[in-house]
Design a protein around this motif. Structure first.
Motif, short mmCIF file in Angstrom:
data_model
loop_
_atom_site.label_atom_id
_atom_site.label_comp_id
_atom_site.label_asym_id
_atom_site.label_seq_id
_atom_site.Cartn_x
_atom_site.Cartn_y
_atom_site.Cartn_z
N ALA A 153 4.76 66.68 61.59
CA ALA A 153 6.05 66.64 60.89
C ALA A 153 6.59 68.04 60.62
O ALA A 153 7.80 68.21 60.43
N ALA A 154 5.71 69.04 60.63
CA ALA A 154 6.19 70.41 60.46
C ALA A 154 6.90 70.89 61.73
O ALA A 154 7.72 71.80 61.70
N ARG A 155 6.60 70.23 62.86
CA ARG A 155 7.20 70.66 64.15
C ARG A 155 8.33 69.78 64.62
O ARG A 155 9.23 70.22 65.32
N PHE A 156 8.28 68.47 64.28
CA PHE A 156 9.30 67.52 64.76
C PHE A 156 9.73 66.64 63.59
O PHE A 156 8.91 66.33 62.72
N PRO A 157 10.99 66.15 63.63
CA PRO A 157 11.37 65.13 62.64
C PRO A 157 10.61 63.85 62.98
O PRO A 157 10.75 63.33 64.09
N VAL A 158 9.76 63.34 62.08
CA VAL A 158 9.02 62.11 62.38
C VAL A 158 9.32 61.04 61.34
O VAL A 158 9.63 61.33 60.19
N VAL A 159 9.22 59.80 61.81
CA VAL A 159 9.28 58.65 60.92
C VAL A 159 7.83 58.26 60.65
O VAL A 159 7.09 57.94 61.58
N LEU A 160 7.42 58.30 59.38
CA LEU A 160 6.04 57.96 59.02
C LEU A 160 5.96 56.48 58.67
O LEU A 160 6.72 56.00 57.81
N ALA A 161 5.06 55.77 59.32
CA ALA A 161 4.92 54.32 59.09
C ALA A 161 3.44 53.98 59.00
O ALA A 161 2.57 54.76 59.36
N VAL A 166 3.25 64.75 53.70
CA VAL A 166 3.63 64.87 55.13
C VAL A 166 5.00 65.54 55.30
O VAL A 166 5.24 66.20 56.29
N ARG A 167 5.89 65.36 54.33
CA ARG A 167 7.29 65.81 54.45
C ARG A 167 7.95 65.25 55.71
O ARG A 167 8.47 65.99 56.56
N PRO A 168 7.91 63.93 55.87
CA PRO A 168 8.51 63.33 57.08
C PRO A 168 10.03 63.34 56.99
O PRO A 168 10.60 63.40 55.89
N TRP A 169 10.65 63.19 58.13
CA TRP A 169 12.12 63.05 58.17
C TRP A 169 12.51 61.69 57.58
O TRP A 169 13.52 61.55 56.89
N ALA A 170 11.66 60.68 57.86
CA ALA A 170 11.94 59.32 57.37
C ALA A 170 10.62 58.59 57.14
O ALA A 170 9.58 58.97 57.68
N VAL A 171 10.67 57.56 56.32
CA VAL A 171 9.51 56.67 56.14
C VAL A 171 9.95 55.25 56.50
O VAL A 171 11.13 54.90 56.39
N ASP A 172 8.95 54.45 56.89
CA ASP A 172 9.23 53.10 57.37
C ASP A 172 8.23 52.15 56.73
O ASP A 172 7.03 52.47 56.67
#
Ligand SMILES: O=C(O)c1ccccc1NCC(=O)[C@H](O)[C@H](O)COP(=O)(O)O
Length: 248
Positions: free
Chosen positions: A189-197, A212-218
């Protein structure tokens, strides 16, 4: 602010409750699942959300970068910006979740249901992602024993709009309520916008966002009571996810 996707919604009242609670994405499952949306419910949800979005121009084209238009390094950030711009016009965006279908089936359903994005959860290959005519959230199933480098090498700029990290569970493709080791997602997540699920709940999503500091959560299972979505849990999940991203 961390974006939130509420997945596996099967009726219009719950879709509206999630939208009112501040959901950024509503996930409709078209893959084989106990959460598969019926054609009638899909129609009702799409109409109910369209009514909410009536005053805004529909983001039929999210306007992200085309292949070759931006560098590999800028690909995912450019898509994240395009999706956030679309969200400023119309919220929530509709995501269809697919697995084990052909690209033609995915494109036909996406067109008929006026989906904004397509989530591929069945390990589809690069040619499949290219053949989908909507921006793609591509699922990477995180396996026991994977390290951050294993995950990162499966993320390919120039194809999908974003990456969704979910837990690999034998015999299932998603919606299992099972978490993986979030420290693996931290580096990614530090390198790419990720959706954490995977296994997120109203109780643990704050810690997940801070770690994690994700871009989004699911989430799917974590906002259900019995087999049904629970509007109170949806509200609590969104409050906790957004609250944690404000604090960090
Ligand atoms: O949700 C399903 O039943 C499902 C079935 C087949 C493929 C994908 C599926 N869901 C994908 C999702 O995006 C879920 O939200 C994600 O796996 C998280 O689920 P959960 O661990 O239950 O929160």
């Amino acid at each position: 602010m961390t974006l939130v996707k509420i997945c596996g919604i099967r009726d219009a009242a719950t879709a509206i409750a999630a939208a009112e609670a501040g959901a950024d994405f509503i996930g409709l499952v078209f893959a084989e699942s106990r959460r598969q949306v019926t054609p009638q419910a899909c129609h009702d949800i799409v109409e109910a959300l369209a009514e909410r979005r009536r005053l805004a121009p529909p983001p039929a084209d999210l306007g992200g970068p085309a292949r070759g238009e931006v560098s590999a390094r800028s690909w995912f950030p450019a898509w994240a910006d395009a999706i956030e711009l679309a969200l400023a016009r119309a919220r929530p965006l509709l995501v269809g979740v697919f697995a084990r279908m052909t690209p033609a089936e995915v494109n036909d359903i996406a067109e008929a249901a006026r989906l904004d994005l397509v989530q591929l959860s069945g390990g589809e290959d690069d040619a499949f992602v290219r053949a989908v005519q909507r921006p793609v959230l591509r699922t990477i199933h995180v396996r026991d024993g994977d390290d951050a480098a294993d995950i990162t090498e499966r993320i390919i700029p120039g194809l999908a709009a974003a990456t969704l990290l979910d837990t690999a569970v034998p015999g299932a493709l998603g919606g299992t309520g099972t978490a993986f080791d979030w420290t693996l997602a931290e580096d990614v997540a530090a390198r790419f916008p990720v959706v954490l699920a995977g296994g997120l709940t109203p109780e643990n999503v704050g810690e997940a966002v801070r770690t994690v500091r994700p871009w989004a959560v699911d989430v799917s299972s974590g906002v259900e009571t019995g087999a049904a979505k629970d509007p109170e849990k949806i509200r609590a999940f969104i409050r906790a996810a957004k609250g944690a991203s404000r604090d960090r």
